[in-house]
Design a protein around this motif. Structure first.
Motif, PDB file in Angstrom:
ATOM      1  N   THR A 289       0.832  -1.210   0.000  1.00  0.00           N
ATOM      2  CA  THR A 289       0.000   0.000   0.000  1.00  0.00           C
ATOM      3  C   THR A 289       0.865   1.257   0.000  1.00  0.00           C
ATOM      4  OG1 THR A 289      -1.762  -1.160   1.199  1.00  0.00           O
ATOM      5  CG2 THR A 289      -1.799   1.246   1.244  1.00  0.00           C
TER       6      THR A 289
ATOM      7  N   ARG B  50       2.662   1.815  -3.355  1.00  0.00           N
ATOM      8  CA  ARG B  50       1.778   2.441  -4.348  1.00  0.00           C
ATOM      9  C   ARG B  50       1.604   3.931  -4.056  1.00  0.00           C
ATOM     10  NH1 ARG B  50      -1.161  -2.529  -3.941  1.00  0.00           N
ATOM     11  NH2 ARG B  50      -2.546  -1.584  -2.386  1.00  0.00           N
ATOM     12  N   ALA B  51       1.473   4.265  -2.765  1.00  0.00           N
ATOM     13  CA  ALA B  51       1.295   5.671  -2.396  1.00  0.00           C
ATOM     14  C   ALA B  51       2.534   6.489  -2.748  1.00  0.00           C
ATOM     15  CB  ALA B  51       0.992   5.783  -0.900  1.00  0.00           C
ATOM     16  N   GLU B  52       3.728   5.935  -2.523  1.00  0.00           N
ATOM     17  CA  GLU B  52       4.957   6.660  -2.843  1.00  0.00           C
ATOM     18  C   GLU B  52       5.133   6.813  -4.344  1.00  0.00           C
ATOM     19  OE1 GLU B  52       6.718   8.295  -0.700  1.00  0.00           O
ATOM     20  OE2 GLU B  52       5.434   7.562   0.907  1.00  0.00           O
ATOM     21  N   ARG B  53       4.704   5.818  -5.106  1.00  0.00           N
ATOM     22  CA  ARG B  53       4.768   5.939  -6.576  1.00  0.00           C
ATOM     23  C   ARG B  53       3.843   7.053  -7.060  1.00  0.00           C
ATOM     24  NH1 ARG B  53       4.508  -0.532  -8.069  1.00  0.00           N
ATOM     25  NH2 ARG B  53       6.688  -1.017  -7.578  1.00  0.00           N
ATOM     26  N   GLU B  54       2.673   7.130  -6.434  1.00  0.00           N
ATOM     27  CA  GLU B  54       1.748   8.205  -6.797  1.00  0.00           C
ATOM     28  C   GLU B  54       2.335   9.560  -6.413  1.00  0.00           C
ATOM     29  OE1 GLU B  54      -1.577  10.090  -8.322  1.00  0.00           O
ATOM     30  OE2 GLU B  54      -0.836   8.037  -8.590  1.00  0.00           O
ATOM     31  N   THR B  55       2.969   9.620  -5.241  1.00  0.00           N
ATOM     32  CA  THR B  55       3.609  10.865  -4.825  1.00  0.00           C
ATOM     33  C   THR B  55       4.704  11.264  -5.800  1.00  0.00           C
ATOM     34  OG1 THR B  55       3.160  10.434  -2.482  1.00  0.00           O
ATOM     35  CG2 THR B  55       4.928  11.975  -2.968  1.00  0.00           C
TER      36      THR B  55
ATOM     37  N   ARG C 282       4.896  10.827  -8.884  1.00  0.00           N
ATOM     38  CA  ARG C 282       4.340  11.382 -10.121  1.00  0.00           C
ATOM     39  C   ARG C 282       4.091  12.885 -10.004  1.00  0.00           C
ATOM     40  NH1 ARG C 282      -0.558  10.008 -10.953  1.00  0.00           N
ATOM     41  NH2 ARG C 282      -0.536  10.515 -13.183  1.00  0.00           N
ATOM     42  N   HIS C 283       3.984  13.387  -8.781  1.00  0.00           N
ATOM     43  CA  HIS C 283       3.677  14.804  -8.569  1.00  0.00           C
ATOM     44  C   HIS C 283       4.824  15.531  -7.861  1.00  0.00           C
ATOM     45  CE1 HIS C 283      -0.484  14.056  -9.780  1.00  0.00           C
ATOM     46  NE2 HIS C 283      -0.437  12.964  -9.035  1.00  0.00           N
TER      47      HIS C 283
ATOM     48  N   ASP D  65       6.257  20.455  -5.730  1.00  0.00           N
ATOM     49  CA  ASP D  65       5.009  19.815  -6.140  1.00  0.00           C
ATOM     50  C   ASP D  65       4.563  20.377  -7.486  1.00  0.00           C
ATOM     51  OD1 ASP D  65       3.950  22.317  -5.622  1.00  0.00           O
ATOM     52  OD2 ASP D  65       3.036  21.726  -3.720  1.00  0.00           O
TER      53      ASP D  65
END
Length: 201
Positions: free
Chosen positions: A64, A67-72, A74-75, A133
C-alpha cells in the motif's frame, strides 16, 4: 502428600493430544484436565497464526505504501535551488541542525522562490537539491523502498508483539481459572474415584 502438592511436570505431546481428544482412559483425567490440555495445545497454534497474520499485514502495508509513494513521485519534481540569504535556525537548542533559508530555483513553469530546509550554517549561494510539487512549491520527496520496507516491518513487528501479548495474557488468565477450578473440584472427584482406584468396596 495430596495430588495438589506434587510438583508440576512436563506432559508429553502425545499425552496432551489423547487427553484433549478425550481418548485418555485414566479415571483420574477430569474434564478440567482435558480443558487444560486443549489450552496447552492451542497456545502455540494461536501464536503461529498471529505471526502469520502479522507478516501478511506487513506485506499489505508495504504494498500500500509503495503504491502511495509511486503516486507521490508522479507529482514531485527534483530541481536544484540556490540559497539567496543566510540560514535561520528553526530550533535554538544546542546542536540543532534544522534551518531554513530563502532560495531561488527554476521550475518548468518558470522561476520560483521561497524558504527551503537546509543545514544550519548554510551560506548564501549554496546549491541545494529540493523537490517541488505540481504548483512549484517545496514539498517532501517520495521515500525510497528501504524506508517503506522499514516502516512496514516495524508495523508488522508491533502488530505481532501486541497480538501475541494479548494471546499470552488470555492463555494465562484461562490457565489460572482452570487451576482454581481443578483445586476446587479435587476433593469431590477423588471421593468418587478413590474406591475404584484402590479396589475398595
Amino acid at each position: 502428600m495430596t495430588a495438589q502438592q506434587h510438583p508440576a511436570t512436563h506432559t508429553p505431546l502425545p499425552a496432551l493430544l489423547r487427553r484433549a481428544s478425550g481418548l485418555d482412559r485414566n479415571p483420574l483425567c477430569r474434564p478440567v484436565d482435558r480443558a487444560r490440555s486443549r489450552l496447552a495445545l492451542a497456545l502455540p497454534l494461536v501464536l503461529a497464526a498471529l505471526l502469520a497474520m502479522s507478516a501478511a499485514v506487513s506485506v499489505l502495508v508495504f504494498r500500500t505504501e509503495t503504491r502511495a509513494e509511486r503516486e507521490t513521485a508522479r507529482h514531485r519534481h527534483a530541481v536544484v535551488a540556490t540559497t539567496v540569504g543566510p540560514a535561520s535556525s528553526d530550533d535554538f537548542r544546542p546542536g540543532s541542525t534544522r534551518a531554513h533559508a530563502p532560495a531561488r530555483w527554476t521550475y518548468p513553469a518558470g522561476p520560483g522562490g521561497g524558504a527551503i530546509e537546509v543545514t544550519a550554517g548554510t551560506p548564501a549561494g549554496t546549491a541545494v537539491p529540493v523537490h517541488l510539487d505540481d504548483a512549484g512549491l517545496p514539498a517532501d520527496g517520495p521515500r525510497d523502498s528501504t524506508a517503506v520496507l522499514a516502516d512496514a516491518g516495524a508495523f508488522g513487528v508491533g502488530t505481532a508483539i501486541c497480538l501475541s501479548s494479548l494471546a499470552v495474557l488470555g492463555h494465562t488468565a484461562r490457565r489460572r481459572a482452570l487451576d482454581r477450578r481443578a483445586e476446587r473440584d479435587w476433593e469431590p472427584a477423588w471421593a468418587r474415584v478413590e474406591p475404584l482406584w484402590t479396589q475398595r468396596r
